[in-house]
Design an enzyme around this catalytic site. Structure first.
Site, short mmCIF file in Angstrom:
data_model
loop_
_atom_site.label_atom_id
_atom_site.label_comp_id
_atom_site.label_asym_id
_atom_site.label_seq_id
_atom_site.Cartn_x
_atom_site.Cartn_y
_atom_site.Cartn_z
N HIS A 75 0.83 -1.22 0.00
CA HIS A 75 0.00 0.00 0.00
C HIS A 75 0.86 1.26 0.00
O HIS A 75 0.47 2.28 -0.56
CB HIS A 75 -1.00 0.00 1.17
N CYS A 159 -30.74 -2.83 -11.07
CA CYS A 159 -31.77 -3.43 -10.22
C CYS A 159 -33.17 -3.11 -10.76
O CYS A 159 -34.18 -3.32 -10.07
CB CYS A 159 -31.62 -2.91 -8.79
#
Ligand code: C5P
Length: 403
Positions: A75, A159
């Site tokens: 990271h 959806c």
């Protein structure tokens, strides 16, 4: 603006992850170095293999994060590497974590370990987007200097509901990344009000024929988009342009057809504008008469006596206050600078952008342009062949420096 730059892409777990693959592909084709991080749930929608192939580099997952370090922590490396960070689709979960500074996976840890500008493109179901918890976290995230937001847009969602929640389109995300690379994420035009004209005016002879020019409005739209990305309040007056402003942008658009309509839109807006940029190609003449019904072919030659249209920018030049900046464009052939400078003087402009229309891949209609920026003292700054968005940024930089 993009080639050779380093773009880190964080992919969240939403169905819009497939659209991010297109962003990655576009960036890689433009010569950008792309690295991508997939969250665990992102991998349910797109595979690391897809992202690896499109980005030409192994994709990172939480498995890579926890793998035995052979170098500095991943990271930290990724955070230091990135010039700009795109997080898309930004899910409700990652959104809230970022607003709070939480870090429980590679993506969120890399956000905390990086300092570059971050562009976030949320995508979720409308009910989720409207939750008070999400609304509050979204506002908190947008208040943070590093975070730049694009979307979500309204439309049909996966959806099957219609509402806000669609992720911004790749063609709007890529220019935003270009702008952030140019501006390094600074919102240097915050508080500035820009009035920009674009496109080409048309003067109709009858309901079918018109006197016009091939301008499409791309340069003016690039100026409006670049200014919006840099925090300005933008009003765009588009003449006969089919181009749409990036959805989710705050650019206010007025559509006009003729020079008279353009003047009617610009004159009342002009006093509020800090900078006015006349990128529109205004047809210099109009037919003397307008026929309300289509003229028969044989009547056309006699129907073409022409009259001048008002010079809009010249009229604005007379209204200009000392704090205001007024910039014109001059599409020229041959030696472009001398006639452009003459126009600057005659029209009372602070600067003029002279652009050649007789060289390949420049001027009307294309995505690239080249120009000479000339200020009122006659000082010339060449802007070499580049994308219209890059030229827009250069022009804005130069206007900011006008004294
Ligand atoms: O057409 P010309 O080359 O003179 O245009 C130079 C500048 O003047 C451009 O910025 C254009 O938008 C502006 N213009 C105008 N009104 C006209 C013609 C041009 O504002 N009638």
């Amino acid at each position: 603006m993009l080639a050779g730059k380093r773009v880190l892409v964080g992919i969240g777990g939403g169905v819009a992850a497939y659209k991010v693959c297109e962003v990655i592909s576009t960036l890689a084709k433009a010569g950008v170095e792309v690295r991508a991080i997939l969250t665990d749930s992102a991998q349910r929608f797109v595979t690391p293999l897809t992202v690896t192939t499109l980005s030409r580099h192994p994709a990172y997952t939480d498995e890579s994060f926890w793998a035995a370090a052979h170098d500095r922590p991943l990271h930290i490396q990724l955070g230091e590497w990135a010039d700009v960070f795109l997080i898309a689709p930004l899910t409700a979960n990652t959104l809230s974590k970022l607003a709070l500074g939480l870090a429980d996976n590679l993506l969120t840890n890399t956000v905390l370990a990086s300092t570059c500008p971050i562009l976030v493109a949320p995508a979720m179901n409308t009910a989720m987007w409207q939750q008070q918890t999400v609304r509050q976290r979204w506002q908190a995230l947008k208040d943070l200097e590093r975070f730049h937001a694009i979307g979500p847009e309204e439309g049909l969602l996966a959806c099957d509901t219609v509402g806000t929640g669609r992720m911004a389109e790749p063609e709007d995300i890529v220019p935003y990344l270009s702008s952030l690379l140019h501006s390094k994420g600074t919102r240097d035009l915050t508080g500035k009000r820009l009035l920009i004209s674009s496109g080409g005016t048309r003067e109709y002879l009858d309901p079918v024929r018109f006197v016009g020019n091939p301008a499409t409005g791309k340069m003016g739209l690039a100026l409006a988009t670049a200014a919006w990305h840099r925090g300005a309040t933008v009003q765009l007056v588009q003449a006969s342009s089919l181009l749409e402003v990036p959805s989710g942008s705050t650019i206010a658009v007025t559509h006009v057809v003729s020079a008279a309509q353009m003047q009617d839109a610009l004159v009342p807006a002009f006093p509020q504008a800090d900078w006015t940029i006349m990128a529109a190609a205004v047809a210099d003449v109009k037919p003397q008469q307008y026929a309300t019904t289509k003229l028969p072919k044989h009547e056309l030659p006699a129907a073409l006596p022409l009259a001048s249209v008002p010079d809009i920018v010249q009229a604005l030049g007379q209204l200009k206050q000392p704090h205001q900046r007024l910039v014109g464009f001059a599409a020229q052939t041959g030696d472009i600078a001398p006639p452009a400078f003459e126009k600057l003087k005659r029209k009372g402009l602070d600067a003029i952008v002279a652009n050649p229309i007789d060289v390949a891949d420049s001027g009307f209609g294309g995505d690239r342009n080249q120009a000479i920026f000339i200020d009122a003292q006659g000082h010339q700054t060449p802007i070499p062949h580049c994308t219209k968005l890059e030229m827009a940024h250069r022009i804005l930089d130069l206007i900011a420096k006008l004294t």
